[in-house]
Structure formats: C-alpha cells, structure tokens
Scaffold this active site. Structure first.
Site, mmCIF file in Angstrom:
data_model
loop_
_atom_site.group_PDB
_atom_site.id
_atom_site.type_symbol
_atom_site.label_atom_id
_atom_site.label_comp_id
_atom_site.label_asym_id
_atom_site.label_seq_id
_atom_site.Cartn_x
_atom_site.Cartn_y
_atom_site.Cartn_z
ATOM 1 N N ASN A 1 14.649 -16.934 -33.325
ATOM 2 C CA ASN A 1 14.738 -17.989 -34.198
ATOM 3 C C ASN A 1 16.011 -18.477 -34.925
ATOM 4 O O ASN A 1 16.156 -19.593 -35.355
ATOM 5 C CB ASN A 1 13.532 -17.690 -35.399
ATOM 6 C CG ASN A 1 13.888 -16.411 -35.894
ATOM 7 O OD1 ASN A 1 14.535 -15.486 -35.510
ATOM 8 N ND2 ASN A 1 13.423 -16.332 -37.175
ATOM 9 N N GLU B 1 13.748 -5.068 -38.959
ATOM 10 C CA GLU B 1 13.442 -6.179 -39.656
ATOM 11 C C GLU B 1 12.409 -6.899 -38.990
ATOM 12 O O GLU B 1 12.325 -7.400 -38.064
ATOM 13 C CB GLU B 1 14.673 -7.162 -39.730
ATOM 14 C CG GLU B 1 15.998 -6.438 -40.767
ATOM 15 C CD GLU B 1 17.083 -7.129 -41.037
ATOM 16 O OE1 GLU B 1 17.311 -8.310 -40.329
ATOM 17 O OE2 GLU B 1 17.999 -6.534 -41.881
ATOM 18 N N CYS C 1 11.634 -16.010 -40.622
ATOM 19 C CA CYS C 1 10.856 -14.869 -40.881
ATOM 20 C C CYS C 1 10.508 -14.525 -42.477
ATOM 21 O O CYS C 1 9.513 -14.256 -42.936
ATOM 22 C CB CYS C 1 11.736 -13.455 -40.743
ATOM 23 S SG CYS C 1 13.306 -13.488 -41.448
ATOM 24 N N GLU D 1 19.536 -3.889 -45.340
ATOM 25 C CA GLU D 1 20.954 -4.103 -44.923
ATOM 26 C C GLU D 1 21.575 -5.318 -45.716
ATOM 27 O O GLU D 1 20.741 -5.867 -46.341
ATOM 28 C CB GLU D 1 20.841 -4.620 -43.330
ATOM 29 C CG GLU D 1 20.326 -3.608 -42.406
ATOM 30 C CD GLU D 1 20.747 -3.951 -41.043
ATOM 31 O OE1 GLU D 1 21.505 -4.754 -40.732
ATOM 32 O OE2 GLU D 1 20.081 -3.439 -40.071
HETATM 33 P P1 NAD Z 1 9.886 -10.053 -30.473
HETATM 34 O O1 NAD Z 1 9.532 -8.702 -31.013
HETATM 35 O O2 NAD Z 1 8.858 -10.591 -29.377
HETATM 36 O O3 NAD Z 1 11.194 -9.932 -29.605
HETATM 37 C C1 NAD Z 1 12.574 -9.476 -30.267
HETATM 38 C C2 NAD Z 1 13.429 -8.846 -29.205
HETATM 39 O O4 NAD Z 1 12.733 -7.562 -28.870
HETATM 40 C C3 NAD Z 1 13.603 -9.728 -28.143
HETATM 41 O O5 NAD Z 1 15.060 -9.489 -27.785
HETATM 42 C C4 NAD Z 1 12.812 -8.857 -26.938
HETATM 43 O O6 NAD Z 1 13.297 -9.085 -25.545
HETATM 44 C C5 NAD Z 1 12.899 -7.429 -27.535
HETATM 45 N N1 NAD Z 1 11.917 -6.683 -26.848
HETATM 46 C C6 NAD Z 1 10.509 -6.995 -26.502
HETATM 47 N N2 NAD Z 1 9.673 -5.713 -26.351
HETATM 48 C C7 NAD Z 1 10.591 -4.823 -26.323
HETATM 49 C C8 NAD Z 1 10.816 -3.500 -26.025
HETATM 50 N N3 NAD Z 1 9.507 -2.861 -25.709
HETATM 51 N N4 NAD Z 1 11.740 -2.774 -26.088
HETATM 52 C C9 NAD Z 1 12.916 -3.141 -26.468
HETATM 53 N N5 NAD Z 1 13.059 -4.653 -26.755
HETATM 54 C C10 NAD Z 1 11.987 -5.268 -26.786
HETATM 55 O O7 NAD Z 1 10.208 -11.112 -31.509
HETATM 56 P P2 NAD Z 1 10.453 -12.545 -31.379
HETATM 57 O O8 NAD Z 1 9.193 -13.369 -31.077
HETATM 58 O O9 NAD Z 1 11.780 -12.747 -30.433
HETATM 59 O O10 NAD Z 1 11.039 -13.082 -32.779
HETATM 60 C C11 NAD Z 1 9.949 -13.355 -33.829
HETATM 61 C C12 NAD Z 1 9.453 -12.386 -34.689
HETATM 62 O O11 NAD Z 1 10.675 -11.918 -35.329
HETATM 63 C C13 NAD Z 1 8.745 -12.735 -35.832
HETATM 64 O O12 NAD Z 1 7.718 -11.897 -36.075
HETATM 65 C C14 NAD Z 1 9.306 -12.784 -37.031
HETATM 66 O O13 NAD Z 1 9.067 -12.532 -38.380
HETATM 67 C C15 NAD Z 1 10.435 -11.580 -36.595
HETATM 68 N N6 NAD Z 1 11.462 -11.691 -37.621
HETATM 69 C C16 NAD Z 1 11.845 -10.833 -38.526
HETATM 70 C C17 NAD Z 1 13.121 -11.152 -39.270
HETATM 71 C C18 NAD Z 1 13.390 -10.189 -40.400
HETATM 72 O O14 NAD Z 1 14.563 -10.337 -41.000
HETATM 73 N N7 NAD Z 1 12.344 -9.463 -40.889
HETATM 74 C C19 NAD Z 1 13.881 -12.185 -38.978
HETATM 75 C C20 NAD Z 1 13.408 -13.013 -38.044
HETATM 76 C C21 NAD Z 1 12.315 -12.628 -37.114
#
Ligand code: NAD
Length: 486
Positions: free
Chosen positions: A155, A254, A288, A467
């Site tokens: 995002n 996060e 997020c 962080e």
């Molecule tokens: P996601 O969890 O689908 O993927 C994030 C990353 O994790 C990707 O690079 C993906 O390839 C990797 N990944 C997926 N499965 C994995 C595994 N088993 N082992 C290791 N890596 C793995 O998230 P997304 O769809 O890319 O992002 C959206 C989500 O991120 C939303 O839930 C949002 O709230 C959250 N988000 C949180 C913050 C925060 O600061 N709290 C900030 C931005 C986004």
C-alpha cells in the site's frame, strides 16, 4: 521488456529458480514487466551476503561514517525523485499528487531521520555502590542485531520499506528485503541508489517473490536471519511469528486495523469532515491507519452523513498524472474481489448504502483497471462483519451514539488496536477520551499527522512492538549491560 531482478551482494540478478510472474498495472490492466521469483538458492545467497557484510567494511564503520552515508541515500532518492515517483505510481496506480507529497519524500526522510537519531542518542548509565566501598559502573552498549529480514506490503511500498530499512541500517545491521509481489519497483531501484552512494556490497539486498512456499517464507525461515520486521495482514503476521519461533528470532509486527473515528457534536464540523474524508478515502482506503468505522453523536448524525456523502462523491477516479484525479484504483483484481465481497455483504445484511457500493463507469482505456466506488453505509448492527473485519478499501460505516461512554465502548470493541481519531473542541473531553482508547496511535482533530520520532505501532492484534525515533532501537539493536567493578 522490463524485468524486476533481485539485488544480491551489490549485483542485480535474475537468479536461477526459473520462476517469474507478471507485474500488472492496476490502472488499466496493462503489462508492466516480469518479476523474477526467488527460490531457496537466491534467498540463501542474499542472507549469506548480508551476514558476510556484517564483518566487512560496514561493520567497521564509525557511527558518523555510517550515518553520513545513509544521509546520502536520502539525498540520492531526492535527486532521482522523478524516477522513484514514476516507479511507485506505475506499480500502485495512486495519484501523482499523493505519491509526490507522501510516498517519495517520506521514503527519503526515513533515512535522514534515523541517521540523526542514531548519531545523537545515548544509552543509560548507573553507578552502584559495592560492599568493599570501591563501587562499580554500569552502562548500556547497543550493538546491531545482525541480519534483518524486512517483509513489506503494497500500500505504501517505499515509505513502509524505508521505515524499516532506515533504522535497521542506521543501527549497523544488514537487511534482506522482500517487497510485496504487487510492488517490486522502488525496492529494486533503491539497490541502484545504494551502489551509487557507496553502501558496501551485501548490506542491502532484495529478493522478489510471493509469501508461502516462496521468497517470503524462505526468508523468514532462514536460520541466519536474526530478526524479522513485518508489515501486513494480521493472519500473515501470525504465520511469520510461528516461522520466527524456530531459532527464537525476534519479530516486529505492524499489522491490520479496523480504526474508529469518534465525532462529537462539539467538533469543528468542517475539520472533522476534511479529516475523515482523507482517513476513509486516501490511497483508495488502502492505509493501515485509515478509518473504516465512524461514530457520530446523534445530534449531528444526519448532517455529518450528508457532508461525508458529498465528499465521497467528489473523489474523482482517473489516471494518476491527471491533476483532477483524487482517487486511484485498488491494488489488484484479487483485492477488488475481496472488497466487493464486503460491498455485497453489506447490502445482503440490509445496510443503507448512502453512496457507492459498486464499480464506477470508467472510460474504455481504463475499463480493465481495478476501480471501485467510494462507499458509505449506515444502519448495520455492531456485530456485522462490515464493522468487525478489516476491508482495506475506500469505505466506512457510520453509526450514531448518544453518550461519550457508549462511543468509547463501541470504538474499543474490536480485536484490533492500531489507530483512532477523535473530533471535539472540548479540551477536557479530548484528553479524557484519548487516554481511554485501546490503540497505539490516537489523533485529536487530525489524522496521519506523523512526527517520525514518536512511537508507531499497534496494540491487540494490530501488532507487536513500537518503531520510530529511539523506540526503533528496541528491535534493531541488542542492548548489553557492561558492569565495571572499580
Ligand atoms: P500481506 O500480509 O498479504 O502481505 C505482506 C507481505 O507478506 C507480502 O510481501 C507477502 O508476500 C508476504 N507474505 C505473505 N505470506 C507470507 C509468509 N507465509 N511468509 C513470509 N512472508 C509472507 O499484506 P498486504 O495485503 O500486502 O498488505 C495489506 C495489509 O497490511 C493490511 O492488513 C494492512 O492493514 C496491513 N498494513 C499494516 C500497517 C501497519 O503499520 N500496521 C501498514 C500498512 C499495511
């Protein structure tokens, strides 16, 4: 044809896995390029390079040398601003007006800020008495943790990646980054920047790929990785935590949110509408910290809904470079399907659809993009999945409330605890309510106002750890106590 290669030990490489997948534009469904997918061998090569770099020139640099070179990374990102902007906009489809004010400047600022924090921070010191009267001195010594795996979402690709790479490198670690499979470009481009400014080989590495049974899982399971910092969905965070358990590696997580806004009748309505419009619709709702639940005091409920409806309907979709464009597409067809499933569910559960609820009519050249309508609902019970689950789209449900206590109770009744916004001109109420919110970040009369020195992170299922500023030391360093008997 464009190719997105891994960046390992200072070199760009396609690797030898023989696997790749397509990078597709969310704006019009066009083909951007091929992303090479890392197998076990590429991930191992990246982690081994990162480990070797710890004892090379990088590990021998003074803090002044290390932080100077990181400041130059920020300068070089700014010098190549337009390339970073184009890369980020192509991958995400977000408006240029947004990425040029947020993603790229913050991506650069993350290196400068953490360089400054590391340069100017001290550790604790405790003199102590001893029975023989000579005494002893205790002081803290911070050392790098080692090889840090950085797993990122799509995002805010550059911003969220550098938010982790900046402090990791400033503290003397080395990193292996696994960007989201949806947004490979800026992490790759940063490899060129690292070489230009003279970051030693192996300090910054990038491997591309998916999560399970791909680069993400291979990286987080790799035994030479000393710590894993992850931003993404809560479910993925749970999986990564399990993967990190082997070898007792530390995690910083996060995760997702279902953030509330509480709007009191004594708010400045214009400010509350402006802030809530941004918090619901910015980045097409893919933030997020964004608001998906709005609680409005009953006396102004109708007026607020009417104003936010008008704001939603002014979110003009279009090509990223068009000055009139206010909202981009969702990141992918798969994500749009997820968001549309919530739109259908809301209707099925009897929500009042104040505005939106579907796919907008777009001109023919954009028809293959992943566009979606900004959407507002009212009338659902708090038990609805629309109000409980993270949707991550440009939408919110608005609920009326009668008392402060009721608003706080509804806002806190969630498994998440990332952020909230409170809108009131009553100073006592602002402090009283803020202190009672179960969240990591609470804004009063604002949203997304971020001083990078302050702690950032979620409570409950929104994350583990904080962080930002000196708080980043907690994860990115090992703190030793040295006790010297005099
Ligand atoms: P996601 O969890 O689908 O993927 C994030 C990353 O994790 C990707 O690079 C993906 O390839 C990797 N990944 C997926 N499965 C994995 C595994 N088993 N082992 C290791 N890596 C793995 O998230 P997304 O769809 O890319 O992002 C959206 C989500 O991120 C939303 O839930 C949002 O709230 C959250 N988000 C949180 C913050 C925060 O600061 N709290 C900030 C931005 C986004």
């Amino acid at each position: 044809m464009r190719e997105f290669k891994h960046f390992i030990d200072g070199e760009f490489t396609t690797g030898s896995s023989g696997r790749s997948f397509d990078n597709i534009s969310p704006v019009d469904g066009s083909f951007i390029g091929i992303i090479h997918e890392a197998g076990q061998a590429e991930v191992h090569a990246a982690v081994a390079a990162a480990q070797a770099a710890l004892s090379g020139p990088w590990g021998k640099m003074s803090i002044a040398e290390r932080t100077d070179i990181l400041s130059r990374v920020a300068d070089e990102i700014n010098r190549r601003f337009d390339e970073f902007l184009a890369a980020e906009v192509a991958d995400t489809g977000k408006p240029v007006s947004l990425a040029s004010h947020l993603d790229i400047p913050r991506g650069a600022a993350n290196f400068k800020m953490f360089a400054d924090v590391v340069r100017t921070s001290s550790t604790e010191f405790f003199p102590m008495p001893t029975p023989d009267g000579t005494g002893a001195l205790n002081y803290g010594l911070r050392k790098p943790k080692g090889v840090i795996a950085v797993i990122c979402p799509w995002n805010l690709p550059l911003l969220l990646m550098t938010w982790k790479v900046g402090p990791a490198l400033a503290c003397g670690n080395t990193v292996v980054v696994k960007p989201s499979e949806e947004t490979p470009a800026t992490a790759t481009l940063l490899g060129e920047v690292m070489n230009t400014v003279g970051i030693p080989k192996g300090v910054y590495n990038v491997v591309h790929g998916l999560g399970p049974d791909s680069a993400g899982e291979y990286l987080t399971r790799h035994p030479l990785v000393n710590g894993i910092t992850f931003t993404g969905e809560t479910g993925t965070g749970e999986t990564i935590m399990r993967q990190a358990a082997t070898g007792v590696r530390n995690v910083s997580l996060e995760l997702g949110g279902k953030n509330p806004a509480i709007v009191f009748a004594d708010c400045d309505l214009d400010k509350a509408i402006e802030g809530t419009t941004r918090s619901v619709f910015a980045n097409c709702g893919q933030v997020c910290l964004g608001t998906e639940r709005v609680y409005v005091e009953r006396g102004i409920f109708g007026t607020f809904v009417e104003h936010l409806k008008r704001a939603a309907e002014s979110q003009r979709p279009g090509r990223p470079a068009e000055p009139k464009t206010k909202i981009g597409p969702l990141i992918s067809l798969q994500h749009r399907e997820k968001v549309l499933a919530f739109y259908r569910l809301a209707k099925a559960e009897g929500a009042t659809v104040v505005t939106g609820g579907g796919i907008p009519d777009m001109p023919a050249d954009l028809a293959m993009g992943t566009w979606i309508e900004p959407t507002i609902w009212t009338g659902l019970p708090e038990s609805s999945a629309i109000i409980r689950d993270e949707i991550f789209g440009p939408c919110c449900h608005i609920q009326p409330f009668d008392t402060e206590a009721e608003a706080i109770a509804m806002a806190n009744a969630t498994r998440y605890g990332l952020a909230c916004s409170i809108w009131t001109e009553n100073l006592s109420r602002a402090h009283r309510v803020a202190a009672r919110m179960d969240v990591g970040l609470c804004w009063v009369n604002s949203w997304f106002l971020r001083d990078l020195r302050t702690p950032f992170g979620g409570s409950k299922q929104s994350g583990i750890g904080r962080e930002g500023g000196i708080h980043s030391f907690e994860f990115y360093t090992e703190l030793s106590n040295i006790c010297v008997k005099l």
